[in-house]
Scaffold this motif. Structure first.
Motif, PDB file in Angstrom:
ATOM      1  N   ILE A   5       0.852  -1.190   0.000  1.00 35.80           N
ATOM      2  CA  ILE A   5       0.000   0.000   0.000  1.00 35.80           C
ATOM      3  C   ILE A   5       0.886   1.239   0.000  1.00 35.80           C
ATOM      4  O   ILE A   5       1.731   1.414   0.883  1.00 35.80           O
ATOM      5  CB  ILE A   5      -0.936   0.028   1.221  1.00 35.80           C
ATOM      6  CG1 ILE A   5      -1.887  -1.173   1.185  1.00 35.80           C
ATOM      7  CG2 ILE A   5      -1.732   1.331   1.257  1.00 35.80           C
ATOM      8  CD1 ILE A   5      -2.792  -1.265   2.413  1.00 35.80           C
ATOM      9  N   ALA A   7       0.676   5.207   0.379  1.00 39.84           N
ATOM     10  CA  ALA A   7      -0.299   6.153   0.925  1.00 39.84           C
ATOM     11  C   ALA A   7       0.175   7.594   0.753  1.00 39.84           C
ATOM     12  O   ALA A   7       1.150   8.019   1.375  1.00 39.84           O
ATOM     13  CB  ALA A   7      -0.541   5.864   2.401  1.00 39.84           C
ATOM     14  N   THR A  36      -4.779   8.163   8.245  1.00 41.97           N
ATOM     15  CA  THR A  36      -4.699   6.871   8.924  1.00 41.97           C
ATOM     16  C   THR A  36      -6.016   6.120   8.802  1.00 41.97           C
ATOM     17  O   THR A  36      -6.036   4.896   8.614  1.00 41.97           O
ATOM     18  CB  THR A  36      -4.321   7.067  10.399  1.00 41.97           C
ATOM     19  OG1 THR A  36      -3.123   7.859  10.480  1.00 41.97           O
ATOM     20  CG2 THR A  36      -4.074   5.734  11.091  1.00 41.97           C
ATOM     21  N   VAL A  39      -6.200   4.627   5.243  1.00 42.61           N
ATOM     22  CA  VAL A  39      -5.264   3.510   5.112  1.00 42.61           C
ATOM     23  C   VAL A  39      -5.788   2.290   5.872  1.00 42.61           C
ATOM     24  O   VAL A  39      -5.740   1.154   5.371  1.00 42.61           O
ATOM     25  CB  VAL A  39      -3.863   3.910   5.597  1.00 42.61           C
ATOM     26  CG1 VAL A  39      -2.961   2.684   5.743  1.00 42.61           C
ATOM     27  CG2 VAL A  39      -3.229   4.908   4.634  1.00 42.61           C
ATOM     28  N   ASN A  40      -6.296   2.508   7.067  1.00 43.19           N
ATOM     29  CA  ASN A  40      -6.830   1.385   7.835  1.00 43.19           C
ATOM     30  C   ASN A  40      -7.995   0.714   7.122  1.00 43.19           C
ATOM     31  O   ASN A  40      -8.151  -0.517   7.199  1.00 43.19           O
ATOM     32  CB  ASN A  40      -7.260   1.855   9.226  1.00 43.19           C
ATOM     33  CG  ASN A  40      -6.092   2.031  10.179  1.00 43.19           C
ATOM     34  OD1 ASN A  40      -4.996   1.524   9.925  1.00 43.19           O
ATOM     35  ND2 ASN A  40      -6.311   2.729  11.267  1.00 43.19           N
ATOM     36  N   VAL A  56       2.738  -1.010   4.309  1.00 45.85           N
ATOM     37  CA  VAL A  56       2.293   0.339   3.979  1.00 45.85           C
ATOM     38  C   VAL A  56       3.511   1.247   3.901  1.00 45.85           C
ATOM     39  O   VAL A  56       4.341   1.272   4.815  1.00 45.85           O
ATOM     40  CB  VAL A  56       1.310   0.875   5.041  1.00 45.85           C
ATOM     41  CG1 VAL A  56       0.927   2.322   4.735  1.00 45.85           C
ATOM     42  CG2 VAL A  56       0.069  -0.008   5.127  1.00 45.85           C
ATOM     43  N   ASP A  58       4.449   5.129   3.801  1.00 44.99           N
ATOM     44  CA  ASP A  58       4.010   6.516   3.951  1.00 44.99           C
ATOM     45  C   ASP A  58       4.696   7.327   2.854  1.00 44.99           C
ATOM     46  O   ASP A  58       5.910   7.524   2.875  1.00 44.99           O
ATOM     47  CB  ASP A  58       4.383   7.028   5.340  1.00 44.99           C
ATOM     48  CG  ASP A  58       3.741   8.364   5.681  1.00 44.99           C
ATOM     49  OD1 ASP A  58       3.533   9.184   4.772  1.00 44.99           O
ATOM     50  OD2 ASP A  58       3.456   8.587   6.869  1.00 44.99           O
ATOM     51  N   LEU A  66       1.453   9.167   8.908  1.00 46.79           N
ATOM     52  CA  LEU A  66       0.521   8.216   9.493  1.00 46.79           C
ATOM     53  C   LEU A  66       0.717   8.099  11.005  1.00 46.79           C
ATOM     54  O   LEU A  66       1.836   8.127  11.508  1.00 46.79           O
ATOM     55  CB  LEU A  66       0.685   6.841   8.841  1.00 46.79           C
ATOM     56  CG  LEU A  66       0.193   6.750   7.396  1.00 46.79           C
ATOM     57  CD1 LEU A  66       0.706   5.494   6.723  1.00 46.79           C
ATOM     58  CD2 LEU A  66      -1.338   6.790   7.353  1.00 46.79           C
ATOM     59  N   VAL A 101      -3.532   4.703  -1.882  1.00 44.75           N
ATOM     60  CA  VAL A 101      -4.530   5.388  -1.055  1.00 44.75           C
ATOM     61  C   VAL A 101      -4.206   6.875  -1.014  1.00 44.75           C
ATOM     62  O   VAL A 101      -3.055   7.262  -0.772  1.00 44.75           O
ATOM     63  CB  VAL A 101      -4.549   4.808   0.370  1.00 44.75           C
ATOM     64  CG1 VAL A 101      -5.491   5.602   1.266  1.00 44.75           C
ATOM     65  CG2 VAL A 101      -4.951   3.340   0.346  1.00 44.75           C
TER      66      VAL A 101
END
Length: 287
Positions: A5, A7, A36, A39-40, A56, A58, A66, A101
């Motif tokens: 992921i 983000a 956050t 992403v969650n 993930v 950042d 995050l 994301v």
């Protein structure tokens, strides 16, 4: 199933202004919570789809956005900078899919907080002659590694840009552009439920072999052998002139330089270009 992921922040639910996404901004801490939360939602979707590993990265600004104490426990986080591969640090061909994301449209596009990597210091970018931004370069690099971009979330402009690069990408618009700093927002609960459901469904289809995959640029199936050309037009001719000292970088015009290589190699080299530009300029990202 291993999921990566990436983000970003400008395309996060509810965020529309520089003060929402820049450290020191009056709403930045609220923006971190919102990032956050999105992403969650993606992590929950990946878990539902059967992911056994979720990493993930950042990928925004200082890359320390995050909230580590609130991140879903199923995810490992890559945090901080500098990173050799920036927004896709840690991505390898060992991953089964990538989820982006909070992404945004490229510089010059009619999108919320639209820009390409460095605010207005980068006026435009082209990958193989096609106007590109962060979405295009990330998608092409992942595809070259054999990793499909499965899902992307952001405003409706970012979603349209993603599907233009790869029609197989599932998108989740969390807001709808009204201007560069204004949007019609989906309610947070609705947007995050859509993120979770889309990620769960798309990754589930991918794991069952029902979803499309990223296009390979090389007909032999060895996408790593494909060579592309990246061109970047800078606001300052001083940046372009300085970059010509890097082997393989050539001038297109006084403010535009280009280089050739595989998309992942170009992504890595472009990170060096940005560090040079940062050293030469002091431009605010969203003026």
């Amino acid at each position: 199933m291993r999921i990566f992921i990436s983000a970003d922040m400008e395309g996060i639910t509810g965020l529309v202004d520089a003060d929402d996404v820049q450290p020191g901004g009056r709403d930045y801490e609220r923006g971190r919570l919102a990032m956050t939360g999105d992403v969650n939602a993606a992590v929950r979707g990946a878990v539902r789809a059967g992911a056994t590993e979720i990493v993930v990265n950042d990928a925004h600004g200082p890359m320390r956005n995050l909230m580590t104490d609130s991140l879903h426990p199923a995810a490992r986080l890559i945090r901080g900078k500098p990173k050799t591969m920036g927004m896709i640090e840690g991505l390898t061909g060992d991953y089964d899919a990538m989820v982006c994301v909070g992404y945004h449209a490229r510089a010059g596009a009619h999108g919320v907080l639209s820009h390409s990597f460095m605010g207005h210091e980068i006026e435009d970018m082209w990958l193989d002659g096609r106007a590109a931004g962060e979405i295009g370069l990330v998608q092409a690099s992942a595809a070259a590694l054999g990793v499909p971009l499965a899902v992307l979330t952001g405003d409706d402009a970012a979603c349209a840009e993603a599907t233009a690069w790869d029609g197989a990408v599932a998108t989740v618009p969390v807001k709808y552009v009204r201007s560069r700093f204004a949007a019609e927002l989906r309610p947070e609960n609705e947007a995050r439920a859509a993120i979770e459901e889309t990620v769960a469904r798309t990754l589930g289809e991918l794991s069952r072999g029902e979803a499309g995959t990223a296009d390979s640029a090389d007909e032999s199936g060895d996408s790593s052998a494909a060579t592309s050309t990246l061109a970047v037009r800078w606001q300052s001719s001083a940046v372009a002139e300085t970059l010509l000292g890097i082997p393989g970088v050539t001038a297109v015009d006084p403010r535009t330089v280009q280089a050739a290589g595989t998309p992942p190699d170009l992504f890595r080299q472009f990170g060096v270009w940005m560090r040079v530009a940062s050293a030469l300029t002091n431009q605010a990202p969203y003026c």
